[in-house]
Design a protein around this motif. Structure first.
Motif, PDB file in Angstrom:
ATOM      1  N   VAL A 281       0.865  -1.188   0.000  1.00  0.00           N
ATOM      2  CA  VAL A 281       0.000   0.000   0.000  1.00  0.00           C
ATOM      3  C   VAL A 281       0.896   1.229   0.000  1.00  0.00           C
ATOM      4  N   THR A 282       0.818   2.021  -1.070  1.00  0.00           N
ATOM      5  CA  THR A 282       1.731   3.162  -1.201  1.00  0.00           C
ATOM      6  C   THR A 282       1.197   4.424  -0.529  1.00  0.00           C
ATOM      7  N   LYS A 283      -0.121   4.458  -0.278  1.00  0.00           N
ATOM      8  CA  LYS A 283      -0.685   5.649   0.363  1.00  0.00           C
ATOM      9  C   LYS A 283      -1.985   5.269   1.052  1.00  0.00           C
ATOM     10  N   VAL A 284      -2.178   5.767   2.273  1.00  0.00           N
ATOM     11  CA  VAL A 284      -3.465   5.587   2.961  1.00  0.00           C
ATOM     12  C   VAL A 284      -4.019   6.974   3.250  1.00  0.00           C
ATOM     13  N   ALA A 314       0.164  -0.529  -4.803  1.00  0.00           N
ATOM     14  CA  ALA A 314       1.308  -0.443  -5.718  1.00  0.00           C
ATOM     15  C   ALA A 314       1.030  -1.308  -6.949  1.00  0.00           C
ATOM     16  N   GLY A 315       1.387  -0.802  -8.128  1.00  0.00           N
ATOM     17  CA  GLY A 315       1.215  -1.618  -9.331  1.00  0.00           C
ATOM     18  C   GLY A 315       0.050  -1.183 -10.209  1.00  0.00           C
ATOM     19  N   GLY A 316      -0.554  -0.041  -9.901  1.00  0.00           N
ATOM     20  CA  GLY A 316      -1.568   0.545 -10.779  1.00  0.00           C
ATOM     21  C   GLY A 316      -2.855  -0.252 -10.892  1.00  0.00           C
ATOM     22  N   LYS A 317      -3.532  -0.050 -12.036  1.00  0.00           N
ATOM     23  CA  LYS A 317      -4.866  -0.624 -12.241  1.00  0.00           C
ATOM     24  C   LYS A 317      -4.868  -2.154 -12.149  1.00  0.00           C
ATOM     25  N   GLU A 318      -3.847  -2.797 -12.748  1.00  0.00           N
ATOM     26  CA  GLU A 318      -3.837  -4.261 -12.783  1.00  0.00           C
ATOM     27  C   GLU A 318      -3.769  -4.817 -11.360  1.00  0.00           C
ATOM     28  N   LEU A 368      -5.803   3.565  -7.006  1.00  0.00           N
ATOM     29  CA  LEU A 368      -6.601   4.052  -5.873  1.00  0.00           C
ATOM     30  C   LEU A 368      -7.872   3.218  -5.643  1.00  0.00           C
ATOM     31  N   ILE A 369      -8.109   2.872  -4.371  1.00  0.00           N
ATOM     32  CA  ILE A 369      -9.298   2.113  -3.959  1.00  0.00           C
ATOM     33  C   ILE A 369     -10.040   2.922  -2.907  1.00  0.00           C
ATOM     34  N   ARG A 370     -11.337   3.031  -3.053  1.00  0.00           N
ATOM     35  CA  ARG A 370     -12.156   3.632  -1.991  1.00  0.00           C
ATOM     36  C   ARG A 370     -12.834   2.501  -1.254  1.00  0.00           C
ATOM     37  N   PHE A 371     -12.633   2.454   0.045  1.00  0.00           N
ATOM     38  CA  PHE A 371     -13.160   1.344   0.823  1.00  0.00           C
ATOM     39  C   PHE A 371     -14.173   1.867   1.839  1.00  0.00           C
ATOM     40  N   SER A 372     -15.422   1.455   1.676  1.00  0.00           N
ATOM     41  CA  SER A 372     -16.477   1.832   2.620  1.00  0.00           C
ATOM     42  C   SER A 372     -16.551   0.735   3.672  1.00  0.00           C
ATOM     43  N   ASP A 377     -16.840  -7.628  11.457  1.00  0.00           N
ATOM     44  CA  ASP A 377     -15.774  -7.591  12.453  1.00  0.00           C
ATOM     45  C   ASP A 377     -14.506  -6.995  11.816  1.00  0.00           C
ATOM     46  N   ALA A 378     -13.898  -6.020  12.509  1.00  0.00           N
ATOM     47  CA  ALA A 378     -12.738  -5.327  11.941  1.00  0.00           C
ATOM     48  C   ALA A 378     -11.582  -6.295  11.678  1.00  0.00           C
ATOM     49  N   GLY A 379     -11.406  -7.267  12.575  1.00  0.00           N
ATOM     50  CA  GLY A 379     -10.327  -8.247  12.393  1.00  0.00           C
ATOM     51  C   GLY A 379     -10.532  -9.070  11.131  1.00  0.00           C
ATOM     52  N   ASP A 380     -11.770  -9.469  10.869  1.00  0.00           N
ATOM     53  CA  ASP A 380     -12.068 -10.222   9.645  1.00  0.00           C
ATOM     54  C   ASP A 380     -11.794  -9.369   8.401  1.00  0.00           C
ATOM     55  N   LEU A 381     -12.196  -8.099   8.477  1.00  0.00           N
ATOM     56  CA  LEU A 381     -11.986  -7.204   7.324  1.00  0.00           C
ATOM     57  C   LEU A 381     -10.497  -7.036   7.040  1.00  0.00           C
ATOM     58  N   ILE A 382      -9.716  -6.834   8.104  1.00  0.00           N
ATOM     59  CA  ILE A 382      -8.273  -6.620   7.923  1.00  0.00           C
ATOM     60  C   ILE A 382      -7.635  -7.887   7.337  1.00  0.00           C
ATOM     61  N   ALA A 383      -8.054  -9.048   7.832  1.00  0.00           N
ATOM     62  CA  ALA A 383      -7.520 -10.308   7.291  1.00  0.00           C
ATOM     63  C   ALA A 383      -7.869 -10.434   5.806  1.00  0.00           C
ATOM     64  N   ASP A 384      -9.097 -10.028   5.436  1.00  0.00           N
ATOM     65  CA  ASP A 384      -9.524 -10.094   4.037  1.00  0.00           C
ATOM     66  C   ASP A 384      -8.683  -9.147   3.172  1.00  0.00           C
ATOM     67  N   LEU A 385      -8.476  -7.923   3.672  1.00  0.00           N
ATOM     68  CA  LEU A 385      -7.673  -6.948   2.921  1.00  0.00           C
ATOM     69  C   LEU A 385      -6.245  -7.466   2.743  1.00  0.00           C
ATOM     70  N   LYS A 386      -5.693  -8.088   3.796  1.00  0.00           N
ATOM     71  CA  LYS A 386      -4.308  -8.591   3.726  1.00  0.00           C
ATOM     72  C   LYS A 386      -4.172  -9.714   2.716  1.00  0.00           C
ATOM     73  N   GLN A 387      -5.136 -10.640   2.725  1.00  0.00           N
ATOM     74  CA  GLN A 387      -5.030 -11.735   1.764  1.00  0.00           C
ATOM     75  C   GLN A 387      -5.250 -11.193   0.328  1.00  0.00           C
ATOM     76  N   GLY A 388      -6.081 -10.162   0.198  1.00  0.00           N
ATOM     77  CA  GLY A 388      -6.283  -9.527  -1.112  1.00  0.00           C
ATOM     78  C   GLY A 388      -4.999  -8.877  -1.608  1.00  0.00           C
ATOM     79  N   LEU A 389      -4.308  -8.177  -0.685  1.00  0.00           N
ATOM     80  CA  LEU A 389      -3.061  -7.496  -1.046  1.00  0.00           C
ATOM     81  C   LEU A 389      -1.973  -8.519  -1.436  1.00  0.00           C
ATOM     82  N   ALA A 390      -2.000  -9.645  -0.765  1.00  0.00           N
ATOM     83  CA  ALA A 390      -0.997 -10.688  -1.086  1.00  0.00           C
ATOM     84  C   ALA A 390      -1.161 -11.154  -2.541  1.00  0.00           C
ATOM     85  N   LYS A 391      -2.389 -11.042  -3.073  1.00  0.00           N
ATOM     86  CA  LYS A 391      -2.650 -11.483  -4.456  1.00  0.00           C
ATOM     87  C   LYS A 391      -2.568 -10.321  -5.448  1.00  0.00           C
ATOM     88  N   ALA A 392      -2.307  -9.108  -4.956  1.00  0.00           N
ATOM     89  CA  ALA A 392      -2.269  -7.932  -5.846  1.00  0.00           C
ATOM     90  C   ALA A 392      -1.029  -7.971  -6.721  1.00  0.00           C
TER      91      ALA A 392
END
Ligand SMILES: *Cc1c(COP(=O)(O)O)cnc(C)c1O
Length: 392
Positions: A281-284, A314-318, A368-372, A377-392
């Motif tokens: 994540v290059t910017k929050v 990081a890595g643009g649209k793709e 850029l991603i907008r996340f609502s 559960d915040a812990g579940d969301l963070i785990a989901d975001l992390k596994q998503g980033l691992a595949k980015a």
């Protein structure tokens, strides 16, 4: 209006009970109302009493409950509910402006708001000046003694830039201009725009107020004079009315609005903090983080960073698309304020229409991603975001 605190108002304010004394707010799914006699009909057209209705395009008891509850929350004298947030934005602006008038608006706007200011108002001879909403010097230079209104989103989409409501209102009022604020992103729970100087506040109740992405709706909050004398004649004759069914859904949504917004904002801070530690994540962008350039203003104006987090992969649209496609909890959609977390790619969806130069100016980059943040559960969301980033 009562002097109850917010949670009490959200549960009780505006409730009207029929002769049956129903506990739940009644849904009056009717377009019209029968008069006891012809004299009563005549009388009602001369002047309708507080509990008297003529036609649902003008008003309806269920809609009225929603209007009174949101006005009580906002601290305005009155409110008019509309079919959507855009009907509210359009209605507030078009009803008060005429050819030759001047409006100053922040540049960072929801696409449809931009359409109204750029294309609709100018077509009818209203002059519009756009400014960088965070730059008070630009507001000072643009608002002149002839300016009729200023318009801005208190927190912008999708880059979560704040406009200093107090300062811009002071600039506008010193020159006699009305302050109209789209308060959707900041929510009526966190942004007390009226007490900070706004004259008219607009919501898309489709978002946090509904809270489950069920129905469209909107509302214009302001003085009795503005709502009933300026906006209402335009709204009721041009058909902006909300469906009583949608007003009923949004009335129900208000009961839990404070609880939901606070839970979402608490989770949003956790999500933003976790994302800041992610190497991909290059910017929050989150106003609740000390790293946000307007962190102090956000704390003073809203007391929180709100329920949305915007960040750059990081890595643009793709990479952004790979990340979104890998998410298991959050949905890919473009609503916000929903109980279900939502990931949006602004550059290719909500802001696709903007020319590249404008996207660059607003910071809408390909990664850029907008996340609502929803109610999961915040812990579940963070785990989901992390596994998503691992595949980015
Ligand atoms: C969604 C939204 C609107 C429009 O609301 P609708 O109910 O979709 O018409 C206006 N302004 C902002 C900031 C929004 O997010």
């Amino acid at each position: 209006m009562s002097d109850w605190n917010i949670r009490t108002k959200l549960v009780h304010e505006g409730t009207r009970r029929s002769q049956y004394g129903e506990m739940a707010e009644a849904l009056y799914l009717t377009q019209g109302f029968a008069y006891p006699d012809a004299e009563a009909a005549e009388q009602r057209f001369i002047k309708a009493g507080d509990d008297e209705f003529i036609y649902a395009r003008y008003g309806n008891p269920t809609t009225r409950m929603f209007e009174e509850r949101i006005a009580a929350l906002e601290g305005t004298e009155d409110a008019f509910a509309t079919a959507s947030g855009m009907a509210a934005v359009n209605g507030a602006l078009v009803s008060m402006l005429r050819a030759g008038d001047h409006v100053v608006s922040a540049r960072a706007l929801f696409g449809s708001c931009l359409y109204i200011l750029e294309e609709v108002l100018t077509r009818y001879g209203v002059k519009v000046t756009f400014v960088d909403g965070a730059d008070l010097d630009q507001w000072r230079a643009a608002v002149t003694p002839g300016t009729k209104a200023v318009f801005f989103e208190s927190m912008s989409n999708p880059t979560l830039e704040l406009v200093d409501i107090k300062s811009v209102s002071a600039i506008a009022h010193a020159r006699g201009a009305l302050v109209i604020v789209d308060n959707v992103f900041a929510t009526p729970i966190f942004s007390k725009a009226v007490s900070q100087g706004a004259d008219v506040v607009i919501y898309s109740s489709t978002k946090h107020i509904d809270g489950q992405g069920k129905a469209l709706g909107g509302v214009i909050c302001g003085t009795k004079e503005f709502v009933r004398k300026v906006a209402e004649p335009y709204l009721k004759h041009t058909g902006a009315a909300i469906s009583p069914f949608n007003a009923w859904l949004h009335l129900q949504g208000m009961v839990t609005l404070d609880l939901r917004c606070r839970a979402m904002a608490d989770a949003a801070l956790k999500v933003a903090t976790a994302l800041e530690a992610e190497p991909k994540v290059t910017k929050v962008i989150y106003p609740g983080l000390a790293s946000h350039p307007q962190h102090q203003l956000a704390m003073a104006q809203m007391g929180t960073g709100g329920t949305l987090v915007t960040f750059e992969v990081a890595g643009g649209k793709e990479a952004a698309f790979r990340f979104m496609n890998a998410l298991e909890i959050a949905k890919i959609s473009n609503n916000l304020g929903d109980a279900k977390s939502i990931a949006t790619h602004p550059a290719t969806t909500t802001h696709q229409r903007l020319p590249q130069e404008q996207k660059d100016k607003l910071g809408i980059t390909p990664g850029l991603i907008r996340f609502s943040v929803g109610l999961e559960d915040a812990g579940d969301l963070i785990a989901d975001l992390k596994q998503g980033l691992a595949k980015a």
